[in-house]
Design a protein around this motif. Sequence first.
Motif, PDB file in Angstrom:
ATOM      1  N   PHE A  63       0.812  -1.212   0.000  1.00 24.99           N
ATOM      2  CA  PHE A  63       0.000   0.000   0.000  1.00 24.99           C
ATOM      3  C   PHE A  63       0.846   1.264   0.000  1.00 24.99           C
ATOM      4  O   PHE A  63       0.294   2.360  -0.010  1.00 24.99           O
ATOM      5  N   ASN A  64       2.166   1.130   0.037  1.00 23.50           N
ATOM      6  CA  ASN A  64       3.059   2.290   0.037  1.00 23.50           C
ATOM      7  C   ASN A  64       2.611   3.339   1.044  1.00 23.50           C
ATOM      8  O   ASN A  64       2.625   4.541   0.764  1.00 23.50           O
ATOM      9  N   SER A  65       2.205   2.882   2.207  1.00 23.17           N
ATOM     10  CA  SER A  65       1.767   3.775   3.287  1.00 23.17           C
ATOM     11  C   SER A  65       2.221   3.171   4.613  1.00 23.17           C
ATOM     12  O   SER A  65       2.091   1.958   4.822  1.00 23.17           O
ATOM     13  N   ALA A  66       2.726   4.016   5.489  1.00 24.60           N
ATOM     14  CA  ALA A  66       3.268   3.543   6.751  1.00 24.60           C
ATOM     15  C   ALA A  66       2.163   3.093   7.693  1.00 24.60           C
ATOM     16  O   ALA A  66       1.001   3.518   7.582  1.00 24.60           O
ATOM     17  N   ALA A  67       2.528   2.236   8.628  1.00 26.34           N
ATOM     18  CA  ALA A  67       1.578   1.781   9.637  1.00 26.34           C
ATOM     19  C   ALA A  67       1.083   2.964  10.460  1.00 26.34           C
ATOM     20  O   ALA A  67       1.862   3.840  10.845  1.00 26.34           O
ATOM     21  N   TYR A  68      -0.230   2.995  10.687  1.00 30.00           N
ATOM     22  CA  TYR A  68      -0.905   4.011  11.499  1.00 30.00           C
ATOM     23  C   TYR A  68      -0.899   5.393  10.844  1.00 30.00           C
ATOM     24  O   TYR A  68      -1.195   6.391  11.494  1.00 30.00           O
ATOM     25  N   SER A  69      -0.565   5.458   9.561  1.00 35.34           N
ATOM     26  CA  SER A  69      -0.696   6.705   8.812  1.00 35.34           C
ATOM     27  C   SER A  69      -2.172   6.960   8.519  1.00 35.34           C
ATOM     28  O   SER A  69      -3.050   6.152   8.845  1.00 35.34           O
ATOM     29  N   ASP A  70      -2.469   8.095   7.891  1.00 33.51           N
ATOM     30  CA  ASP A  70      -3.859   8.409   7.548  1.00 33.51           C
ATOM     31  C   ASP A  70      -4.448   7.371   6.597  1.00 33.51           C
ATOM     32  O   ASP A  70      -5.620   6.987   6.732  1.00 33.51           O
ATOM     33  N   VAL A  71      -3.657   6.897   5.630  1.00 36.53           N
ATOM     34  CA  VAL A  71      -4.159   5.885   4.702  1.00 36.53           C
ATOM     35  C   VAL A  71      -4.449   4.590   5.450  1.00 36.53           C
ATOM     36  O   VAL A  71      -5.490   3.958   5.248  1.00 36.53           O
ATOM     37  N   HIS A  72      -3.546   4.189   6.322  1.00 42.10           N
ATOM     38  CA  HIS A  72      -3.743   2.974   7.116  1.00 42.10           C
ATOM     39  C   HIS A  72      -4.975   3.103   8.008  1.00 42.10           C
ATOM     40  O   HIS A  72      -5.793   2.160   8.106  1.00 42.10           O
ATOM     41  N   CYS A  73      -5.133   4.240   8.657  1.00 40.64           N
ATOM     42  CA  CYS A  73      -6.296   4.445   9.532  1.00 40.64           C
ATOM     43  C   CYS A  73      -7.592   4.460   8.732  1.00 40.64           C
ATOM     44  O   CYS A  73      -8.638   3.996   9.221  1.00 40.64           O
ATOM     45  N   ALA A 113      -0.123  12.133   4.000  1.00 42.50           N
ATOM     46  CA  ALA A 113      -1.175  11.171   4.352  1.00 42.50           C
ATOM     47  C   ALA A 113      -0.663   9.740   4.422  1.00 42.50           C
ATOM     48  O   ALA A 113      -1.187   8.922   5.173  1.00 42.50           O
ATOM     49  N   SER A 114       0.369   9.427   3.633  1.00 39.79           N
ATOM     50  CA  SER A 114       0.878   8.052   3.640  1.00 39.79           C
ATOM     51  C   SER A 114       1.901   7.814   4.739  1.00 39.79           C
ATOM     52  O   SER A 114       2.259   6.663   5.003  1.00 39.79           O
ATOM     53  N   GLY A 115       2.401   8.875   5.389  1.00 39.66           N
ATOM     54  CA  GLY A 115       3.384   8.718   6.445  1.00 39.66           C
ATOM     55  C   GLY A 115       4.700   8.151   5.966  1.00 39.66           C
ATOM     56  O   GLY A 115       5.555   7.781   6.768  1.00 39.66           O
ATOM     57  N   GLN A 116       4.886   8.074   4.673  1.00 42.95           N
ATOM     58  CA  GLN A 116       6.066   7.442   4.092  1.00 42.95           C
ATOM     59  C   GLN A 116       7.015   8.540   3.623  1.00 42.95           C
ATOM     60  O   GLN A 116       6.874   9.087   2.542  1.00 42.95           O
ATOM     61  N   VAL A 117       7.984   8.862   4.455  1.00 44.22           N
ATOM     62  CA  VAL A 117       8.895   9.947   4.151  1.00 44.22           C
ATOM     63  C   VAL A 117      10.153   9.368   3.537  1.00 44.22           C
ATOM     64  O   VAL A 117      10.906   8.640   4.188  1.00 44.22           O
ATOM     65  N   GLU A 118      10.377   9.662   2.280  1.00 49.48           N
ATOM     66  CA  GLU A 118      11.551   9.146   1.584  1.00 49.48           C
ATOM     67  C   GLU A 118      12.792   9.921   1.992  1.00 49.48           C
ATOM     68  O   GLU A 118      12.780  11.152   2.048  1.00 49.48           O
ATOM     69  N   GLY A 119      13.873   9.200   2.282  1.00 47.29           N
ATOM     70  CA  GLY A 119      15.153   9.845   2.530  1.00 47.29           C
ATOM     71  C   GLY A 119      15.401  10.237   3.961  1.00 47.29           C
ATOM     72  O   GLY A 119      16.384  10.914   4.246  1.00 47.29           O
ATOM     73  N   ILE A 120      14.518   9.852   4.917  1.00 50.86           N
ATOM     74  CA  ILE A 120      14.798  10.145   6.319  1.00 50.86           C
ATOM     75  C   ILE A 120      15.983   9.292   6.772  1.00 50.86           C
ATOM     76  O   ILE A 120      15.902   8.071   6.788  1.00 50.86           O
ATOM     77  N   GLY A 121      17.101   9.927   7.136  1.00 50.41           N
ATOM     78  CA  GLY A 121      18.282   9.171   7.519  1.00 50.41           C
ATOM     79  C   GLY A 121      18.827   8.414   6.331  1.00 50.41           C
ATOM     80  O   GLY A 121      18.766   7.192   6.297  1.00 50.41           O
ATOM     81  N   ARG A 122      19.296   9.093   5.314  1.00 52.81           N
ATOM     82  CA  ARG A 122      19.728   8.462   4.069  1.00 52.81           C
ATOM     83  C   ARG A 122      20.722   7.334   4.339  1.00 52.81           C
ATOM     84  O   ARG A 122      21.679   7.506   5.061  1.00 52.81           O
ATOM     85  N   GLY A 123      20.451   6.157   3.794  1.00 52.76           N
ATOM     86  CA  GLY A 123      21.267   4.981   4.023  1.00 52.76           C
ATOM     87  C   GLY A 123      20.581   4.045   4.992  1.00 52.76           C
ATOM     88  O   GLY A 123      19.979   4.477   5.985  1.00 52.76           O
TER      89      GLY A 123
END
Length: 600
Positions: A381-391, A408-418
Amino acid sequence: MPNAEQRLYAYIGGANEEEVKIPMTSPVRVEVEAAAGPFCKNNFTVSFFVPFSYEVPAFTAYVSQFGGYYMDDWSISKKAIALLEAIQRDHGAVEGDGYTFAGYDPPFRQIVLGPMKASIPEDRLRILSYNILAESLAHEFGAHLYRGTSAHELAWDRRCAAFLKEIEAHSPDVLCLQEVDHFTQLKRELAARGYQGRYLKRTGARVDGLAIFWRTARLRQVFMDNIRFAESGLRDNVAQVATFELLPAEEQGREREGSPVPSSPPPSPGRPASSLREEVLQQQRSWAQWQRRRRQAAGEGSGQASPRQPGSDPTGSRGEATSAAAAAAILPFTFIVSNVHVLFNPKRGDVKLAQTRNLLHAVHGASRRAGGAPAVVCGDFNSAAYSDVHCFITSGELGLQAVDRRWASGQVEGIGRGWYRMRRRLLDELASGVIRGYAPKVPVPWTEEELAVAFARLRSRPGVEEEGGEEFDGAGAGGLNGAGAGVGSSAGGPRSGDWIPDGLPDTDPRRKMLLTHPLTLRSAYQAVTGEEPVWTTCHDGYMGTVDYIFYSLEPNGAPSLEPRGVLLPPVAQSLRSGLPNAHWPSDHVCLVADFDARRA
């Protein structure tokens, strides 16, 4: 067991009296102390083996070695019972009433079992969901997302062999695969293992798609809906909605070929309306034939007349209710499985919500057509657990006033690269018990174009009216590919003019910016373990949970699927690199859930 493993990882990581880091070797040992009764939980003692340079107490043990994956307590218990019988036969009585299990699967993955309830093997179902990483995407994004993965580890032939090994070990009844671009090869390999499959390619320039496979010795495919979100301007993602029958116990184990009801033919761009109409009419005829056979089977098996037809007296009688219950016990157990890969773009929450909403309406329609069959909804679903999409999925509604589509997906690309930094952040959050929230404090207001996308509906098939005129129920002909002509009917997809709240009744959810769907869904992992997996994907751009297996909650007395156990991802501390790597062939790990089929 998960808590025990976390404590041991902390201990060998330096959280001991000497503050010394201790190298870990294999196997992982699990000592099982038998419970007092059949419905009491066992006691588990988890041990890690360490190098012989460290002083450890010696012990003597009788050992039996066997292959395979640790997937349920019963399979391990049978091995322990066989070993005990052999010891008693050759050496007489032995002390103790427990046993020790040592697993060598690197890294170790653990099965968690839910409350044990009486069931029979013929009514158990295992469903696997797996994003297998398309070869085309692995090469396209290799330099960006898989910098620590060698060319050998990314090679498709090696990864395919690993996928097949996992499938053989888990032996699922239904496989839902995402990012499939070698379907012909997988179809051939899985056919030799007793599976039949259907494929649906993405509608854009990408060459990958979705595939559902099922074990023909246990299941009969009744119907397959192909959902193409591009038909409503909702990007090129697709979804599959399959209806299955569980074969009677006396028929299970026989290899079967073909399906009694044909599935949707493969798409061809630019098909005329007459072709689409004929496809829908053919599917309707197929459904009518299947429903007629079920009515006849119910009447013959119960010794009663066929179930009441629409339009007859709705009140019924005690005798008719008894007949319906008897028929339900005789008819094959029917259930729905859907497979989806939602849009990736982390900032397009409006599109993700619209795709998810349309899928769930289509699943609801398939369930209604099959007489209220229970459903399993799984995929990436390309959405993090407990994000708006998940809820939205688990609660059935979402008020958009407090939602920013970019988060809304809670999926932040590049947080802590690597991958190492992201793993460190994830472990810190687990240790503190506080998962970082990403939603901004003040959501950016939705534009009319964004609202039009979020509330967009898949178009009805040309020339076919919806059953009963109900809005967006997915039960009529429109349900074959979503349902409803939508707010606006332009072939080009959602427009700003499609969102017109003025003049709508106060009860209309669009006036309140309330997004809804008709299913009552719960995560199989949450039902068994109390929470979603810690992670399901890990590469140089993201580490977290984006894959799920949801199931529908049904009223008391109705046929249902009850989760029995789930397969956890390996503990995060065991990872020494991002995925794919030598142990894991994709940048995702597969999810596996066992269900008991409960009849009415």
